[in-house]
Write an enzyme that holds these catalytic residues in place. Sequence first.
Site, PDB file in Angstrom:
ATOM      1  N   SER A   1      40.782  54.722  18.041  1.00 15.31           N
ATOM      2  CA  SER A   1      41.644  55.218  16.973  1.00 15.31           C
ATOM      3  C   SER A   1      41.930  56.667  17.314  1.00 15.31           C
ATOM      4  O   SER A   1      41.175  57.298  18.058  1.00 15.31           O
ATOM      5  CB  SER A   1      40.935  55.123  15.615  1.00 15.31           C
ATOM      6  OG  SER A   1      41.593  55.926  14.642  1.00 15.31           O
TER       7      SER A   1
ATOM      8  N   TYR B   1      32.912  56.313  10.968  1.00 16.54           N
ATOM      9  CA  TYR B   1      33.987  55.692  11.738  1.00 16.54           C
ATOM     10  C   TYR B   1      34.422  56.589  12.894  1.00 16.54           C
ATOM     11  O   TYR B   1      34.597  56.128  14.030  1.00 16.54           O
ATOM     12  CB  TYR B   1      35.163  55.407  10.803  1.00 16.54           C
ATOM     13  CG  TYR B   1      36.316  54.671  11.445  1.00 16.54           C
ATOM     14  CD1 TYR B   1      36.159  53.372  11.921  1.00 16.54           C
ATOM     15  CD2 TYR B   1      37.575  55.269  11.566  1.00 16.54           C
ATOM     16  CE1 TYR B   1      37.211  52.695  12.494  1.00 16.54           C
ATOM     17  CE2 TYR B   1      38.633  54.599  12.134  1.00 16.54           C
ATOM     18  CZ  TYR B   1      38.449  53.312  12.605  1.00 16.54           C
ATOM     19  OH  TYR B   1      39.496  52.641  13.185  1.00 16.54           O
TER      20      TYR B   1
END
Length: 278
Positions: free
Chosen positions: A136, A150
Site C-alpha cells: 500500500s 497496518y
Amino acid sequence: MDKKVWFITGAARGVGLSLARQLLARGESVAATSRTLQNLQHVPEAQSECFLPLEVDLRSEASVQSAIGKTIDRFGRIDVVVNNAGYGQYGALETLSDAELRDNFDINVFAPLHVIRHVLPHLREQQRGHIFNIASIVGFQGGYAGWGSYVASKFALAGLTEALAAEVAELGITATVVYPGPVRTGFLSDASLKAASHTPPAYRAAQASLDLHLNELDGKQAGDPEKLALLMIQAASVSAPPLHLFSGKIAHQLAQEKISAVSQDLARWKGAGEATDY
C-alpha cells in the site's frame, strides 16, 4: 511461452478478483485462493479449465503448501505469484492488543512469507518466475495516525520484497512490491477492516472522527481495481519489471512528498550524522 500460470491469494474480491478475471479472459491459467471455496463460486469464469479455485488458510503453512502443490499438479508450473490477501487494522498503537497486532501481521506479512517459502523451490527449479507483493502507499509513506499496525505490516512487506529481489536475482526470478493508493474495493468494509477492540476515553473523539472519514471514503476511492490489475499484467510481461510499482495519482504524489521529506532530513542533518563515524 506467452500464456502464464498465476497463483493469486485473496482472489474472491477486490483487486485479486479483477486480476483473476482479466487473466482468464486472456486465456491465462489462474489458481485462486480464498478462505472458502464458496467465496470463489461467483466468479463467472469459475467453470473454465484454466481456473483452479483453492480453499486456503493462509495462516497455515501446510494449507499453503498443499495449495501450491495442487497448482503444480494441475498446471505443471507457476509463473507469477500475487500475494494480495490482507486486511486493515486500525486504532492508535496504544489501544491495540498484542493479539490484534499479531493477527494483522499473520495475514499481511507471515502469510506472504508462507507462500514465498513454498513456491520458491519450484521457481528456482524453473529458473524463472515473478512474485508480486501488494503493499500500500502507506507502506512507503506511513504518517497516518490510527493506522500504525497496518502501516508497519506494509512496510515489512515492502522491505522483505526488496531483500527477496536481491536474493533471487541470480536465479532468474524477479519481485515487485506494489504500492496502490486508495482503490475502490471493499477494503473499507467490515470484512476487510478491523477496529481496535478497546479504545480509551482519550482516543474516543479521534476514533469517532476516523470512523466518519472511513464511511465517507468507502466507495469513493480514486483507484480503479481493473486498471490496477492491468498495470500488474503489464509489469509481468516485460523482461525487466520494476521492483517498486506505484499505482494511482495519489500514491505517486505521496511517494514524491516522502522522497522530498527524506532528502530534506538528509541534507539538514548530514554533517551531524556523518560525524558519528570513528
